[in-house]
Write a protein that holds these residues in place. Sequence first.
Motif, PDB file in Angstrom:
ATOM      1  N   LEU A   1       0.836  -1.192   0.000  1.00 43.17           N
ATOM      2  CA  LEU A   1       0.000   0.000   0.000  1.00 43.17           C
ATOM      3  C   LEU A   1       0.875   1.248   0.000  1.00 43.17           C
ATOM      4  O   LEU A   1       1.865   1.324   0.730  1.00 43.17           O
ATOM      5  CB  LEU A   1      -0.897  -0.013   1.251  1.00 43.17           C
ATOM      6  CG  LEU A   1      -1.736   1.237   1.521  1.00 43.17           C
ATOM      7  CD1 LEU A   1      -2.860   1.346   0.495  1.00 43.17           C
ATOM      8  CD2 LEU A   1      -2.307   1.187   2.937  1.00 43.17           C
ATOM      9  N   ASP A   2       0.509   2.232  -0.818  1.00 41.02           N
ATOM     10  CA  ASP A   2       1.205   3.516  -0.815  1.00 41.02           C
ATOM     11  C   ASP A   2       0.154   4.609  -1.017  1.00 41.02           C
ATOM     12  O   ASP A   2      -0.285   4.859  -2.144  1.00 41.02           O
ATOM     13  CB  ASP A   2       2.265   3.577  -1.914  1.00 41.02           C
ATOM     14  CG  ASP A   2       3.213   4.765  -1.729  1.00 41.02           C
ATOM     15  OD1 ASP A   2       2.723   5.888  -1.533  1.00 41.02           O
ATOM     16  OD2 ASP A   2       4.441   4.558  -1.761  1.00 41.02           O
ATOM     17  N   LEU A   3      -0.254   5.221   0.087  1.00 38.62           N
ATOM     18  CA  LEU A   3      -1.316   6.227   0.019  1.00 38.62           C
ATOM     19  C   LEU A   3      -0.877   7.460  -0.757  1.00 38.62           C
ATOM     20  O   LEU A   3      -1.670   8.075  -1.468  1.00 38.62           O
ATOM     21  CB  LEU A   3      -1.744   6.614   1.439  1.00 38.62           C
ATOM     22  CG  LEU A   3      -2.397   5.502   2.272  1.00 38.62           C
ATOM     23  CD1 LEU A   3      -2.680   6.005   3.687  1.00 38.62           C
ATOM     24  CD2 LEU A   3      -3.674   5.023   1.600  1.00 38.62           C
ATOM     25  N   VAL A   4       0.388   7.832  -0.623  1.00 43.13           N
ATOM     26  CA  VAL A   4       0.885   9.037  -1.296  1.00 43.13           C
ATOM     27  C   VAL A   4       0.792   8.879  -2.813  1.00 43.13           C
ATOM     28  O   VAL A   4       0.389   9.798  -3.532  1.00 43.13           O
ATOM     29  CB  VAL A   4       2.335   9.332  -0.877  1.00 43.13           C
ATOM     30  CG1 VAL A   4       2.902  10.505  -1.689  1.00 43.13           C
ATOM     31  CG2 VAL A   4       2.396   9.641   0.613  1.00 43.13           C
ATOM     32  N   ARG A   5       1.168   7.701  -3.307  1.00 43.70           N
ATOM     33  CA  ARG A   5       1.134   7.454  -4.748  1.00 43.70           C
ATOM     34  C   ARG A   5      -0.209   6.916  -5.223  1.00 43.70           C
ATOM     35  O   ARG A   5      -0.393   6.666  -6.407  1.00 43.70           O
ATOM     36  CB  ARG A   5       2.240   6.460  -5.127  1.00 43.70           C
ATOM     37  CG  ARG A   5       3.656   6.972  -4.889  1.00 43.70           C
ATOM     38  CD  ARG A   5       4.667   5.919  -5.286  1.00 43.70           C
ATOM     39  NE  ARG A   5       6.039   6.381  -5.237  1.00 43.70           N
ATOM     40  CZ  ARG A   5       6.828   6.326  -4.173  1.00 43.70           C
ATOM     41  NH1 ARG A   5       6.346   5.817  -3.038  1.00 43.70           N
ATOM     42  NH2 ARG A   5       8.075   6.772  -4.211  1.00 43.70           N
ATOM     43  N   GLY A   6      -1.131   6.706  -4.300  1.00 44.88           N
ATOM     44  CA  GLY A   6      -2.453   6.215  -4.678  1.00 44.88           C
ATOM     45  C   GLY A   6      -2.450   4.759  -5.115  1.00 44.88           C
ATOM     46  O   GLY A   6      -3.270   4.360  -5.947  1.00 44.88           O
TER      47      GLY A   6
ATOM     48  N   LYS B   1      -2.985   0.826  -4.274  1.00 44.49           N
ATOM     49  CA  LYS B   1      -3.653  -0.088  -3.364  1.00 44.49           C
ATOM     50  C   LYS B   1      -2.779  -1.317  -3.109  1.00 44.49           C
ATOM     51  O   LYS B   1      -2.001  -1.725  -3.971  1.00 44.49           O
ATOM     52  CB  LYS B   1      -4.997  -0.543  -3.950  1.00 44.49           C
ATOM     53  CG  LYS B   1      -6.013   0.573  -4.108  1.00 44.49           C
ATOM     54  CD  LYS B   1      -7.322   0.029  -4.664  1.00 44.49           C
ATOM     55  CE  LYS B   1      -8.362   1.132  -4.799  1.00 44.49           C
ATOM     56  NZ  LYS B   1      -9.650   0.604  -5.335  1.00 44.49           N
ATOM     57  N   GLU B   2      -2.930  -1.882  -1.936  1.00 43.16           N
ATOM     58  CA  GLU B   2      -2.201  -3.106  -1.601  1.00 43.16           C
ATOM     59  C   GLU B   2      -2.792  -4.281  -2.378  1.00 43.16           C
ATOM     60  O   GLU B   2      -4.006  -4.458  -2.438  1.00 43.16           O
ATOM     61  CB  GLU B   2      -2.278  -3.382  -0.100  1.00 43.16           C
ATOM     62  CG  GLU B   2      -1.432  -4.559   0.343  1.00 43.16           C
ATOM     63  CD  GLU B   2      -1.502  -4.781   1.843  1.00 43.16           C
ATOM     64  OE1 GLU B   2      -0.454  -4.950   2.471  1.00 43.16           O
ATOM     65  OE2 GLU B   2      -2.634  -4.773   2.376  1.00 43.16           O
TER      66      GLU B   2
END
Length: 227
Positions: free
Chosen positions: A83-88, A90-91
């Motif tokens: 998961l990487d919220l900054v880059r959008g 999803k896991e």
Amino acid sequence: MVGRRTVRARIVVCALAVLSLTLRVQAEGMRLSAEFWAELDGVPQSGDPYPLPPDLAARRLLEEAAWVFAGMVYGFDFSYEPLDLVRGIKERFALTPRGEIAWGDPRLLPGEARTERARVFARVEFEPDAADQRELEAHGSPPWAAAQGSGRAEFIRGWLGRRAAYEDAAREAVRSYLRTLEPNKPRRAFGRIAFATPPRVAIVDGHYVVQGRFRVMSTETRPYGVY
């Protein structure tokens, strides 16, 4: 409610709630042995009777035991995107079995089943051949490493939820393992994972909860820098 009684028959099923495991070496070689359980009053799958007849529960128990033992001997290929919220991003996590223990394999040895408190219990054993034993031994050596994971899935999903909880435990084990390799999360990671022992399964607060010990090996990591 199903009363306590003994179901006399060698089981034809598989379940995922493993209570114990023993590995012992006998004259004919290594033998995997564990007790599994399956619920009779779980959420029925499409077309299932309710409560589940003991013979059908036993069949699923044995099928699941074969899947778990195959996960110990042959393991799985995995792909993982953290998961990487900054880059959008999803896991994403996927498991692909590297082998299976076919239905009717004479090396899969179901024991006598019993019912207690609306659950079927049975000990199942598997006798690995020489090639299987080499696979098991390889998992104990570098580059394989130990990892642990806990997974959850909603009880309302029924029998499929049990499998999902196992896979979620594997995802958590891979996640914790990758953190030991480098501080920065990869864009994508690939590798292999195997059960070190049959995981333990419980039903807690409306969820299947799986706790497992694994052996993990990375084959490729792709950092964000290559994109």
